[in-house]
Design an enzyme around this catalytic site. Structure first.
Site, PDB file in Angstrom:
ATOM      1  N   VAL A   1      -6.001   9.054  -1.449  1.00 27.07           N
ATOM      2  CA  VAL A   1      -6.506   9.950  -2.494  1.00 27.07           C
ATOM      3  C   VAL A   1      -5.484   9.811  -3.627  1.00 27.07           C
ATOM      4  O   VAL A   1      -4.400  10.373  -3.566  1.00 27.07           O
ATOM      5  CB  VAL A   1      -6.607  11.409  -2.011  1.00 27.07           C
ATOM      6  CG1 VAL A   1      -7.019  12.316  -3.172  1.00 27.07           C
ATOM      7  CG2 VAL A   1      -7.609  11.525  -0.866  1.00 27.07           C
ATOM      8  N   PRO A   2      -5.841   9.016  -4.651  1.00 30.04           N
ATOM      9  CA  PRO A   2      -4.817   8.474  -5.557  1.00 30.04           C
ATOM     10  C   PRO A   2      -4.345   9.481  -6.605  1.00 30.04           C
ATOM     11  O   PRO A   2      -4.622   9.321  -7.802  1.00 30.04           O
ATOM     12  CB  PRO A   2      -5.527   7.279  -6.198  1.00 30.04           C
ATOM     13  CG  PRO A   2      -6.965   7.688  -6.204  1.00 30.04           C
ATOM     14  CD  PRO A   2      -7.187   8.525  -4.981  1.00 30.04           C
ATOM     15  N   CYS A   3      -3.592  10.464  -6.184  1.00 30.34           N
ATOM     16  CA  CYS A   3      -3.071  11.443  -7.141  1.00 30.34           C
ATOM     17  C   CYS A   3      -2.049  10.810  -8.078  1.00 30.34           C
ATOM     18  O   CYS A   3      -1.723  11.394  -9.113  1.00 30.34           O
ATOM     19  CB  CYS A   3      -2.483  12.654  -6.412  1.00 30.34           C
ATOM     20  SG  CYS A   3      -1.190  12.239  -5.250  1.00 30.34           S
ATOM     21  N   HIS A   4      -1.574   9.603  -7.741  1.00 29.62           N
ATOM     22  CA  HIS A   4      -0.660   8.917  -8.667  1.00 29.62           C
ATOM     23  C   HIS A   4      -1.379   8.505  -9.950  1.00 29.62           C
ATOM     24  O   HIS A   4      -0.744   8.194 -10.937  1.00 29.62           O
ATOM     25  CB  HIS A   4      -0.020   7.698  -7.991  1.00 29.62           C
ATOM     26  CG  HIS A   4      -1.004   6.673  -7.496  1.00 29.62           C
ATOM     27  ND1 HIS A   4      -1.634   6.776  -6.274  1.00 29.62           N
ATOM     28  CD2 HIS A   4      -1.511   5.541  -8.077  1.00 29.62           C
ATOM     29  CE1 HIS A   4      -2.445   5.736  -6.101  1.00 29.62           C
ATOM     30  NE2 HIS A   4      -2.405   4.985  -7.193  1.00 29.62           N
TER      31      HIS A   4
END
Lengths: 192, 151
Positions: free
Chosen positions: A159-162
């Site tokens: 879950v690409p919160c970056h």
């Protein structure tokens, strides 16, 4: 004739424990995965991937936290995380742009879940602001709450919160440290 | 409650050692699998503070199931041998094979006390009897085998 405890080979006990792990159906299975951003701990329930943690705090602390939050019936069962490991390896090798994994969203409230699901839809190599993610989660004014939800993301990388950054392009913070956020964005070809 | 993986890591060798004594090396693996599957299904134990005693209670029940199943399969013979038959495999501790030939209660008490390293109080809890009865069963078992205990 004497009665001392029987001799046994610890390797036999270890082999028996491995056979048990292969056959068991724990509530939570976990494994460690090497990556260019450090050792990762990944955990899944029968519903899907539930946790991906940077190992910094130690594997034991992560496993204990999972046992407390999800279920104490937790086992190190790498075979149950083969797909997760394979997709992560492909991602870090530049051969995968999207993850195709079932996710267990059990650890979130409604809004937090919507924020992370909106985050999961940001494509490889793109970024979005906290406000944009909040809007996509159904509340454009809740960018602070979105920030908190992203800070509580239990499945970073997948879950690409970056890919979520400040309005001025500032990177703001990251669960595993900003240097990892930079490394992941660069891996995806984003100039930072 | 500690994660099941840590429970497994901490109890693995004790359960294995107990089962090697209780059912022999060959049958130990099946009993080991059944013990930990049952333990995981019941985990975490509601009342037991002593995890070693709890898991060995389960292991003892699995060993008892094993002995009963083997007894059902056994072919009756005309004449019962006078001394307990040694059923151990070559190279195995003969003394534990002799322990396996004891009556149920004595066998369980001796195994839990000396292969499982439980206290008499814990043995009593595992067998659902008084501490005095557990002590007596172990003592009678040892007497029957004419064994001395070295620790």
């Amino acid at each position: 004739m004497t009665l001392a405890p029987p001799a046994f080979d610890p390797a036999d006990a270890a082999a028996a424990a491995r056979r048990f792990t292969d056959a068991a159906e724990p509530d939570v299975a976990y494994a460690t995965v090497d990556s260019p951003v450090g050792l990762l701990v990944v955990a899944a329930t029968p519903r899907g991937l539930v946790r991906l943690a940077y190992e910094d705090g130690g594997v034991d602390a992560i496993v204990e936290s999972l046992a407390a939050r999800l279920s104490p019936r937790i086992l190190e069962a790498p075979a149950r995380l083969d797909a997760v490991r394979r997709e992560l390896d492909e991602y870090f090798a530049g051969r995968r742009r999207a993850f195709d994994l079932d996710i267990d969203w059990a650890l979130y409230s409604d809004f937090g879940r919507r924020v992370l699901q909106a985050t999961a839809r940001i494509p490889f190599g793109a970024t979005a602001t906290y406000g944009q993610v909040a809007a996509r989660a159904g509340n454009a004014k809740a960018s602070r709450a979105a920030g908190r939800a992203l800070g509580a993301n239990a499945i970073p990388i997948v879950v690409p919160c970056h890919r979520v950054i400040g309005t001025s392009g500032r990177l703001v913070g990251y669960t595993g440290g900003v240097e990892r956020k930079v490394a992941l964005l660069r891996l995806e070809g984003v100039e930072v | 409650m500690i994660p099941f993986q840590r429970f497994l890591d901490e109890q693995r060798d004790a359960v294995w050692r107990f089962l090697v004594a209780a059912v022999g090396r060959d049958a130990a693996d099946d009993c080991f699998q059944e013990t930990f599957l049952a333990a995981m299904a019941a985990y975490p134990p509601r009342h037991d503070r002593n995890l070693r005693g709890w898991v060995l209670t389960i292991a003892n029940n699995k060993a008892l199931d094993h002995h009963r199943a083997r007894a059902r399969r056994a072919v009756p013979v005309e004449e019962v041998p006078e001394v307990a038959v040694w059923d151990g495999e070559p190279g195995e501790d003969e003394v534990w094979a002799r322990v396996r030939a004891l009556p149920d209660k004595q066998r369980a008490a001796v195994l839990l006390r000396y292969a499982g390293d439980l206290t008499h109080r814990q043995v009593a809890a595992a067998l659902g009897c008084t501490e005095e009865a557990a002590r007596r069963s172990a003592h009678e078992g040892l007497k029957k085998l004419r064994l001395e205990v070295t620790r």
